[in-house]
Design a protein around this motif. Structure first.
Motif, PDB file in Angstrom:
ATOM      1  N   GLU A 149      60.282  49.302  -0.492  1.00  0.00           N
ATOM      2  CA  GLU A 149      59.178  49.758   0.033  1.00  0.00           C
ATOM      3  C   GLU A 149      58.409  50.928  -0.690  1.00  0.00           C
ATOM      4  O   GLU A 149      57.384  51.192  -0.845  1.00  0.00           O
ATOM      5  CB  GLU A 149      59.077  49.747   1.420  1.00  0.00           C
ATOM      6  CG  GLU A 149      59.046  48.586   2.068  1.00  0.00           C
ATOM      7  CD  GLU A 149      59.009  48.475   3.813  1.00  0.00           C
ATOM      8  OE1 GLU A 149      59.143  49.700   4.413  1.00  0.00           O
ATOM      9  OE2 GLU A 149      59.055  47.541   4.239  1.00  0.00           O
ATOM     10  N   GLU A 150      59.597  51.848  -0.949  1.00  0.00           N
ATOM     11  CA  GLU A 150      59.315  52.992  -1.465  1.00  0.00           C
ATOM     12  C   GLU A 150      58.750  52.971  -2.823  1.00  0.00           C
ATOM     13  O   GLU A 150      57.706  53.563  -3.206  1.00  0.00           O
ATOM     14  CB  GLU A 150      60.416  54.035  -1.538  1.00  0.00           C
ATOM     15  CG  GLU A 150      61.036  54.487  -0.271  1.00  0.00           C
ATOM     16  CD  GLU A 150      62.517  55.225  -0.610  1.00  0.00           C
ATOM     17  OE1 GLU A 150      62.572  56.391  -0.074  1.00  0.00           O
ATOM     18  OE2 GLU A 150      63.314  54.838  -1.202  1.00  0.00           O
ATOM     19  N   GLU A 198      50.922  53.323   2.376  1.00  0.00           N
ATOM     20  CA  GLU A 198      52.378  53.134   2.688  1.00  0.00           C
ATOM     21  C   GLU A 198      52.677  52.112   3.860  1.00  0.00           C
ATOM     22  O   GLU A 198      53.192  50.968   3.892  1.00  0.00           O
ATOM     23  CB  GLU A 198      53.457  54.228   2.887  1.00  0.00           C
ATOM     24  CG  GLU A 198      53.937  54.998   1.573  1.00  0.00           C
ATOM     25  CD  GLU A 198      54.396  56.222   1.683  1.00  0.00           C
ATOM     26  OE1 GLU A 198      55.244  56.308   2.594  1.00  0.00           O
ATOM     27  OE2 GLU A 198      53.987  57.079   1.081  1.00  0.00           O
ATOM     28  N   ALA A 224      55.352  51.783  -2.532  1.00  0.00           N
ATOM     29  CA  ALA A 224      54.034  52.724  -2.336  1.00  0.00           C
ATOM     30  C   ALA A 224      53.885  53.907  -3.467  1.00  0.00           C
ATOM     31  O   ALA A 224      52.803  53.994  -3.581  1.00  0.00           O
ATOM     32  CB  ALA A 224      54.977  53.435  -0.849  1.00  0.00           C
ATOM     33  N   GLU A 275      53.596  48.093   4.132  1.00  0.00           N
ATOM     34  CA  GLU A 275      55.169  47.883   4.623  1.00  0.00           C
ATOM     35  C   GLU A 275      55.427  46.438   4.389  1.00  0.00           C
ATOM     36  O   GLU A 275      54.717  45.513   5.172  1.00  0.00           O
ATOM     37  CB  GLU A 275      55.021  48.715   5.913  1.00  0.00           C
ATOM     38  CG  GLU A 275      56.031  49.869   5.931  1.00  0.00           C
ATOM     39  CD  GLU A 275      56.042  50.420   7.227  1.00  0.00           C
ATOM     40  OE1 GLU A 275      56.042  50.009   8.246  1.00  0.00           O
ATOM     41  OE2 GLU A 275      56.001  51.683   7.098  1.00  0.00           O
ATOM     42  N   ASN A 331      50.521  54.035  -4.833  1.00  0.00           N
ATOM     43  CA  ASN A 331      49.930  55.710  -5.153  1.00  0.00           C
ATOM     44  C   ASN A 331      49.531  56.066  -6.414  1.00  0.00           C
ATOM     45  O   ASN A 331      48.442  56.605  -6.550  1.00  0.00           O
ATOM     46  CB  ASN A 331      50.927  56.543  -4.516  1.00  0.00           C
ATOM     47  CG  ASN A 331      50.507  56.663  -3.007  1.00  0.00           C
ATOM     48  OD1 ASN A 331      49.461  56.780  -2.329  1.00  0.00           O
ATOM     49  ND2 ASN A 331      51.506  56.482  -2.150  1.00  0.00           N
ATOM     50  N   LYS A 338      49.981  58.259   3.320  1.00  0.00           N
ATOM     51  CA  LYS A 338      51.137  57.559   4.390  1.00  0.00           C
ATOM     52  C   LYS A 338      50.381  56.192   4.998  1.00  0.00           C
ATOM     53  O   LYS A 338      51.193  55.404   4.868  1.00  0.00           O
ATOM     54  CB  LYS A 338      50.997  58.486   5.637  1.00  0.00           C
ATOM     55  CG  LYS A 338      52.378  59.307   5.571  1.00  0.00           C
ATOM     56  CD  LYS A 338      52.727  59.829   7.324  1.00  0.00           C
ATOM     57  CE  LYS A 338      51.565  60.287   7.834  1.00  0.00           C
ATOM     58  NZ  LYS A 338      51.838  61.693   8.752  1.00  0.00           N
TER      59      LYS A 338
END
Lengths: 260, 480
Positions: free
Chosen positions: B441-442, B472, B445, B476, B449, B469
């Motif tokens: 997930e990170e 993200e 993101a 998710e 981004n 945010k």
């Protein structure tokens, strides 16, 4: 029963149904540097990817033990938390994400997983500035997106820069030497040498003996058709440079009657 | 390998909507349906002058003759306009922030915009629209001293009728399109901003829209006027609670920039997108348009669209004044069954007018993400220039990205540049991040981004963090 640092037992793996690794055995004690050499297509890079945890490579048999724990059950990021690092043969581009931000995030994820405090931006900048010089790259490089538009050589240096920042326990260098000119090779080798310690092991995967003149391995393994066909000292690397890989392939055929 | 990625993506599609709570406040709601009586009641409720009522009725009659447009690349069941209630408001009307129902304030707090905090600390003036009535307007007094008017459109109709009469409907006339006509007939509230000649608004003006009541449509109307050499930056954020049924949101925003004036309009849109099966969610049918009326004027739209079941939105610029500048920076994220058809229109009328379009579309799950844009160079627009860049990113194998750039040139001196790319988040990118200690997930993101960076940089600081945010949260679970 397991006081080995890093050990691979009878590892079999396949990609899209094709068997690539056919029973790899390897012992890498703490603080040692081992080289894996072998002809193209022998499974060297597959081995590196499997150790790092690439899901598209299916392990059908065997285990990989890091400090006694079978890491095959761990995700790639969990393996990173345990101190594993892979310098990619083909580093991946991530547009729009600065190298500095990427590495800071990486370092802090690993630190956090190990119960350490996160490093703040100021501290990290200082660290990054120091380390980037060691691989002969300019500070501006930190602002550039991860591997984006880097030359082949820059990408390889960038991987070693990441290695210097992340300070893993076990580093696998997958053909880091390919595409590097002699000066760049020296710089990279010097950086790796500076990392050598009793607490850290290296697995240097390469096609050529050249890099091993600068990063002298404790042992050399030769991989042929998905197995470690022969192991020896640094002399073995020299012998391979001279004679090529053909004779080992033949030896293997005689010894095991394997179908090559 | 493809299968692995595919499975990963299926998991990314497990998105939770974090702004989906309902506030239990006593509401006054009109019975569903639309007719001249309802409009008259609505107008009376707001104590509007007769000219306003007549304006609404005229728009309503236009709307009745119009047909809902279906040229966009979106699909949905027919909307029953008789099933919608056209007015909902908290029963107690606050006179100042202190009188605002604490329940409502708590809602804002959960959204991360505590009004009290903002007033005291953040230096952001907020005009919060809760369903249809503007709940509280902060910083009004400080702004007033500079001659800046920042209030709800209802108050503006009462207190500044000449300004409203002069500008309302001049950029988006009631007959512009079906939804604009509907909005003109029944708009309930919205924001009004007036910045006088030579004044630079010292703070970001901000409105938080939120749809709360069940079965109500929200029809805001926003009007922003920047006089000669004035400057204003306006932020708009939107959320809505989770509902099984679809809710209609048909807003109209009009911007007018006179000689040398600059208006920046930023949106972070996080309306409820519906659940994983595509049930519920907001229909976001919005008309936003800015008029660069004066020479050297500039209008800049920045939007981050992550919510809504369906988005139909084309913030546009009419570059009438010579040397005027129009900009459109957009990030649109769709996941699950969301559909977005969004883009811009840049109409070059004046000489040496310039426009820039940067659009980043990200599609995940089974969603469809469409960029639709028009660049039109009129006959007298000597030496007009446009640069367009439309990038699409796909996450998974079941979503779609579409680009429809339209270019119309009626003057041979025009210079146009158009770039477009489509890429896919690769398994190799995610794996690379994984090996560096980032979970999937990170990693997604981070990659997304990076992809949107050029646009996110255009947002005011306090919004950039929120937008990041939001990206993200929106993605998710879209990769395991």
């Amino acid at each position: 029963m397991n006081n080995f640092f890093f050990r691979i037992n009878d590892l079999h793996a396949e990609v899209e149904g094709k068997k690539i690794l056919k029973g790899v055995n390897l012992d890498l004690p703490k603080g040692e540097v081992h080289a894996i050499m072998g002809p193209n297509g022998s499974g060297k890079s597959t081995l590196a990817q499997v150790i790092a945890g690439r899901e598209s490579y299916e392990v059908t048999e065997g285990e990989i033990l890091l400090e006694g724990e079978n890491i095959l059950e761990l995700s790639p990021e969990e393996r990173a938390y345990k101190g594993l690092f892979l310098a990619f043969q083909y580093p991946v581009e991530i547009p729009g994400v600065s190298t500095l931000y990427f590495l800071k995030t990486a370092l802090n994820s690993i630190r956090k997983a190990n119960g350490l405090d996160e490093v703040d931006t100021y501290e990290f900048m200082a660290l990054a500035r120091e380390k980037v010089k060691e691989v002969g790259l300019d500070e501006d490089f930190l602002k550039r997106p991860v591997n984006w538009g880097f030359s082949g050589g820059e990408k390889k240096r960038a991987e070693i820069f990441q290695l210097l920042i992340l300070q893993p326990k076990l580093a696998i260098l997958d053909e880091t030497d390919s595409g590097l000119d002699i000066d760049a090779l020296r710089i990279v080798a010097k950086a790796v040498e500076s990392m050598r310690s009793k607490e850290r092991s290296f697995l240097v995967i390469t096609h050529y003996q050249r890099i091993l003149n600068y990063i002298k391995p404790d042992r050399v393994h030769v991989m042929v058709d998905g197995v470690i066909a022969k192991s020896g000292g640094f002399d073995l690397a020299l012998e391979l440079e001279e004679k090529g890989y053909g004779w080992i392939e033949k030896e293997l055929t005689f010894a095991g009657g394997r179908d090559l | 390998m493809a299968q692995e990625v595919h499975n990963d993506i299926e998991q990314l599609v497990k998105k939770e909507y974090t702004a989906g709570f309902y506030t239990n406040v006593e509401q006054e709601v009109f019975p569903p349906g639309i007719n001249e009586d309802i409009i008259a009641r609505l107008s009376a409720k707001k104590g509007e002058p007769e000219w306003m009522l007549n304006w609404r009725l005229k728009a309503f009659r236009i709307w009745q003759k119009m047909k809902e447009p279906h040229w966009a690349n979106v699909h949905y069941d027919p909307i029953d306009y008789e099933a919608i209630s056209y007015y909902a408001a908290p029963k107690k009307r606050p006179k100042s922030l202190d009188e605002v129902d604490p329940e409502i304030l708590r809602t804002y707090e959960r959204l991360g915009i505590p009004l009290h905090e903002w007033e005291k600390l953040a230096g952001v003036a907020v005009d919060a629209v809760f369903d249809s009535v503007s709940v509280a307007t902060t910083f009004q007094k400080q702004l007033e001293k500079m001659g800046i008017i920042f209030c709800s459109i209802s108050e503006a109709i009462q207190n500044y009728p000449e300004l409203v009469k002069k500008y309302l409907g001049t950029v988006v006339p009631p007959n512009d399109n079906f939804f604009a006509a509907l909005n003109s007939a029944v708009f309930s509230d919205g924001s009004f901003v007036y910045v006088p000649k030579g004044v630079k608004c010292p703070m970001e003006l901000s409105t938080y829209f939120r749809i709360n009541a069940r079965g109500t449509g929200q029809f805001e109307r926003t009007l922003i006027i920047a006089e000669e050499d004035a400057y204003v930056s306006y932020l708009e954020g939107c959320t809505a609670p989770m509902r099984d049924e679809n809710q209609l949101h048909a807003a109209v925003v009009e911007l007018i920039a006179l000689d040398g004036a600059t208006i920046r309009y930023s949106t972070v849109q996080n309306w409820y997108p519906g659940d994983k099966e595509g049930k519920g969610g907001i229909y976001n049918f919005v008309t936003k348009r800015g008029l660069c009326a004066g020479e050297n004027s500039k209008i800049s739209w920045t939007q981050v669209e992550t919510g809504s079941a369906i988005t139909w939105k084309y913030p546009s610029c009419i570059l009438k004044g010579d040397n005027s500048v129009g900009e459109f920076y957009s990030v649109a994220v769709t996941n699950n069954f969301q559909q977005a058809d969004t883009g811009t229109k840049m109409i070059h009328v004046g000489r040496n007018t310039r426009s820039t379009i940067i659009s980043k579309g990200i599609a995940a799950g089974k969603s469809q993400n469409t960029y639709r844009g028009l660049v039109k160079i009129m006959r007298n627009a000597e030496y007009a220039r446009n640069f367009s860049q439309c990038d699409s990113m796909l996450i998974g194998n079941e979503c779609g990205a579409h680009t429809f750039p339209y270019i119309e040139i009626h003057n041979p001196t025009a210079q146009m540049e158009h770039e477009a790319t489509t890429s896919k988040i690769g398994e190799d990118q995610i794996f690379y991040c994984n090996t560096r200690g980032l979970d999937t997930e990170e990693a997604v993101a981070l990659i997304v981004n990076g992809f949107c960076k050029e646009v996110l940089q255009k947002l005011p600081m306090e919004f950039a963090v929120e937008a990041q945010k939001l990206l993200e949260i929106s993605l998710e679970g879209s990769v395991g």
